[in-house]
Design a protein around this motif. Structure first.
Motif, PDB file in Angstrom:
ATOM      1  N   GLN A  79      26.827 -47.717 -36.804  1.00 45.03           N
ATOM      2  CA  GLN A  79      27.333 -46.807 -35.775  1.00 45.03           C
ATOM      3  C   GLN A  79      26.502 -46.923 -34.504  1.00 45.03           C
ATOM      4  N   TYR A  80      25.192 -47.076 -34.644  1.00 44.52           N
ATOM      5  CA  TYR A  80      24.340 -47.272 -33.472  1.00 44.52           C
ATOM      6  C   TYR A  80      24.703 -48.571 -32.747  1.00 44.52           C
ATOM      7  N   THR A  81      25.019 -49.606 -33.499  1.00 44.71           N
ATOM      8  CA  THR A  81      25.402 -50.878 -32.894  1.00 44.71           C
ATOM      9  C   THR A  81      26.679 -50.714 -32.076  1.00 44.71           C
ATOM     10  N   VAL A  82      27.660 -50.035 -32.634  1.00 46.09           N
ATOM     11  CA  VAL A  82      28.917 -49.790 -31.925  1.00 46.09           C
ATOM     12  C   VAL A  82      28.653 -48.934 -30.686  1.00 46.09           C
ATOM     13  N   LEU A  83      27.824 -47.909 -30.836  1.00 43.92           N
ATOM     14  CA  LEU A  83      27.488 -47.037 -29.705  1.00 43.92           C
ATOM     15  C   LEU A  83      26.827 -47.838 -28.588  1.00 43.92           C
ATOM     16  N   ALA A  84      25.879 -48.674 -28.924  1.00 35.29           N
ATOM     17  CA  ALA A  84      25.185 -49.486 -27.916  1.00 35.29           C
ATOM     18  C   ALA A  84      26.163 -50.394 -27.180  1.00 35.29           C
ATOM     19  N   THR A  85      27.086 -50.991 -27.901  1.00 30.57           N
ATOM     20  CA  THR A  85      28.083 -51.863 -27.281  1.00 30.57           C
ATOM     21  C   THR A  85      28.959 -51.083 -26.305  1.00 30.57           C
ATOM     22  N   ARG A  86      29.371 -49.907 -26.694  1.00 25.99           N
ATOM     23  CA  ARG A  86      30.204 -49.075 -25.818  1.00 25.99           C
ATOM     24  C   ARG A  86      29.421 -48.625 -24.582  1.00 25.99           C
ATOM     25  N   LEU A  87      28.170 -48.240 -24.783  1.00 29.23           N
ATOM     26  CA  LEU A  87      27.345 -47.811 -23.656  1.00 29.23           C
ATOM     27  C   LEU A  87      27.127 -48.961 -22.681  1.00 29.23           C
ATOM     28  N   GLU A  88      26.907 -50.154 -23.197  1.00 27.46           N
ATOM     29  CA  GLU A  88      26.739 -51.322 -22.330  1.00 27.46           C
ATOM     30  C   GLU A  88      28.003 -51.581 -21.516  1.00 27.46           C
ATOM     31  N   ALA A  89      29.167 -51.380 -22.121  1.00 28.61           N
ATOM     32  CA  ALA A  89      30.433 -51.574 -21.393  1.00 28.61           C
ATOM     33  C   ALA A  89      30.535 -50.577 -20.237  1.00 28.61           C
ATOM     34  N   HIS A  90      30.103 -49.346 -20.478  1.00 29.76           N
ATOM     35  CA  HIS A  90      30.140 -48.331 -19.421  1.00 29.76           C
ATOM     36  C   HIS A  90      29.122 -48.646 -18.318  1.00 29.76           C
ATOM     37  N   LEU A  91      27.965 -49.141 -18.705  1.00 30.28           N
ATOM     38  CA  LEU A  91      26.974 -49.559 -17.709  1.00 30.28           C
ATOM     39  C   LEU A  91      27.527 -50.715 -16.867  1.00 30.28           C
ATOM     40  N   ASN A  92      28.170 -51.668 -17.516  1.00 28.57           N
ATOM     41  CA  ASN A  92      28.756 -52.788 -16.790  1.00 28.57           C
ATOM     42  C   ASN A  92      29.817 -52.305 -15.808  1.00 28.57           C
ATOM     43  N   PHE A  93      30.604 -51.313 -16.211  1.00 25.50           N
ATOM     44  CA  PHE A  93      31.594 -50.725 -15.311  1.00 25.50           C
ATOM     45  C   PHE A  93      30.900 -50.138 -14.079  1.00 25.50           C
ATOM     46  N   LEU A  94      29.819 -49.424 -14.315  1.00 21.78           N
ATOM     47  CA  LEU A  94      29.080 -48.817 -13.195  1.00 21.78           C
ATOM     48  C   LEU A  94      28.548 -49.879 -12.247  1.00 21.78           C
ATOM     49  N   PHE A  95      27.928 -50.905 -12.787  1.00 24.28           N
ATOM     50  CA  PHE A  95      27.359 -51.956 -11.940  1.00 24.28           C
ATOM     51  C   PHE A  95      28.448 -52.698 -11.160  1.00 24.28           C
ATOM     52  N   ALA A  96      29.607 -52.857 -11.761  1.00 24.62           N
ATOM     53  CA  ALA A  96      30.680 -53.606 -11.113  1.00 24.62           C
ATOM     54  C   ALA A  96      31.429 -52.788 -10.064  1.00 24.62           C
ATOM     55  N   ASN A  97      31.469 -51.467 -10.217  1.00 23.41           N
ATOM     56  CA  ASN A  97      32.359 -50.665  -9.380  1.00 23.41           C
ATOM     57  C   ASN A  97      31.692 -49.675  -8.447  1.00 23.41           C
ATOM     58  N   CYS A  98      30.466 -49.324  -8.699  1.00 25.80           N
ATOM     59  CA  CYS A  98      29.809 -48.308  -7.884  1.00 25.80           C
ATOM     60  C   CYS A  98      29.490 -48.870  -6.498  1.00 25.80           C
ATOM     61  N   GLN A  99      29.834 -48.104  -5.466  1.00 21.87           N
ATOM     62  CA  GLN A  99      29.613 -48.557  -4.093  1.00 21.87           C
ATOM     63  C   GLN A  99      28.894 -47.477  -3.294  1.00 21.87           C
ATOM     64  N   LEU A 100      27.683 -47.190  -3.681  1.00 24.07           N
ATOM     65  CA  LEU A 100      26.888 -46.176  -3.006  1.00 24.07           C
ATOM     66  C   LEU A 100      26.127 -46.788  -1.836  1.00 24.07           C
ATOM     67  N   PRO A 101      25.722 -45.933  -0.898  1.00 26.48           N
ATOM     68  CA  PRO A 101      24.816 -46.421   0.146  1.00 26.48           C
ATOM     69  C   PRO A 101      23.527 -46.935  -0.503  1.00 26.48           C
ATOM     70  N   PRO A 102      22.817 -47.860   0.146  1.00 27.76           N
ATOM     71  CA  PRO A 102      21.648 -48.500  -0.475  1.00 27.76           C
ATOM     72  C   PRO A 102      20.597 -47.534  -1.021  1.00 27.76           C
ATOM     73  N   SER A 103      20.270 -46.479  -0.315  1.00 29.91           N
ATOM     74  CA  SER A 103      19.220 -45.574  -0.811  1.00 29.91           C
ATOM     75  C   SER A 103      19.694 -44.796  -2.044  1.00 29.91           C
ATOM     76  N   ALA A 104      20.956 -44.386  -2.062  1.00 26.21           N
ATOM     77  CA  ALA A 104      21.501 -43.701  -3.243  1.00 26.21           C
ATOM     78  C   ALA A 104      21.612 -44.675  -4.403  1.00 26.21           C
ATOM     79  N   ASP A 105      21.996 -45.913  -4.105  1.00 29.80           N
ATOM     80  CA  ASP A 105      22.110 -46.940  -5.136  1.00 29.80           C
ATOM     81  C   ASP A 105      20.756 -47.228  -5.782  1.00 29.80           C
TER      82      ASP A 105
END
Length: 156
Positions: A79-105
Motif C-alpha cells: 500500500q505504501y508503494t502504491v501511495l508513493a506512486t500516486r504522490l509522485e504522479a501528483h508532484l509531476n502534475f504540479l511541476f508540469a502545470n504550476c505557473q507561479l511568479p519566480p519568488s512564489a515558485d
C-alpha cells in the motif's frame, strides 16, 4: 549481431550512468532546497494558481484517504508503494502545470521538497510511516504560506 549487441550494451551503460548522475544532481538540489526555510511574502501569503490548488489537494486526498490505516500501523508495504506512486504522479502534475511568479515558485519548491523527501522515505526507508508524517507536516505548512482560500486542512 555482435556489433549490435555491443552498441546496445554501451548505450545501456551510458544511459544508466547519465541517469544516476542526474538523480544525484536532483537529490543534491532537493537537499539544498529542503534546508531552505519557508517564509511569507513581506508578511503575506504567496499567491497560487489553479494547478497548485488541484495538485496539493490531490496529495492531501491521497494522505487523508489512508490516514487511519497509516496511523494505526495497518498500512502494508504494498500500500505504501502504491501511495508513493500516486504522490509522485501528483508532484509531476504540479511541476508540469504550476505557473507561479519566480519568488512564489521558489517557496513552493521548498515546500514540495519536503513532500518529495516524505515520498522518498515511503519508498526507501524502513520507517515508511515517518515519510507520511513528513508529507502531513508539509500539508499543514501549505495554507500557512500560500493563499489557497479553498484549502481544507486534514483532520487528524
Amino acid at each position: 549481431m555482435k556489433k549490435s549487441l555491443l552498441i546496445f550494451t554501451l548505450v545501456l551503460i551510458l544511459s544508466t550512468l547519465i541517469h544516476h548522475k542526474v538523480i544525484a544532481a536532483e537529490h543534491e538540489h532537493h537537499h539544498e532546497v529542503n534546508e531552505a526555510k519557508l517564509s511569507l511574502n513581506d508578511g503575506h501569503k504567496w499567491p497560487i494558481d489553479k494547478s497548485l490548488h488541484i495538485g496539493m489537494n490531490k496529495i492531501k486526498i491521497e494522505i487523508a484517504n489512508n490516514l487511519s490505516d497509516i496511523h494505526h500501523d495497518q498500512f502494508s508495504a504494498e500500500q505504501y508503494t502504491v501511495l508513493a506512486t500516486r504522490l509522485e504522479a501528483h508532484l509531476n502534475f504540479l511541476f508540469a502545470n504550476c505557473q507561479l511568479p519566480p519568488s512564489a515558485d521558489a517557496q513552493l519548491h521548498t515546500l514540495l521538497a519536503k513532500v518529495m523527501q516524505g515520498v522518498d522515505n515511503i519508498k526507501h526507508s524502513t520507517n515508511k510511516k515517518q515519510g507520511a508524517v513528513q508529507i502531513i507536516q508539509a500539508l499543514r505548512a501549505y495554507p500557512v504560506y500560500f493563499a489557497d482560500t479553498n484549502w481544507q486542512s486534514i483532520q487528524h
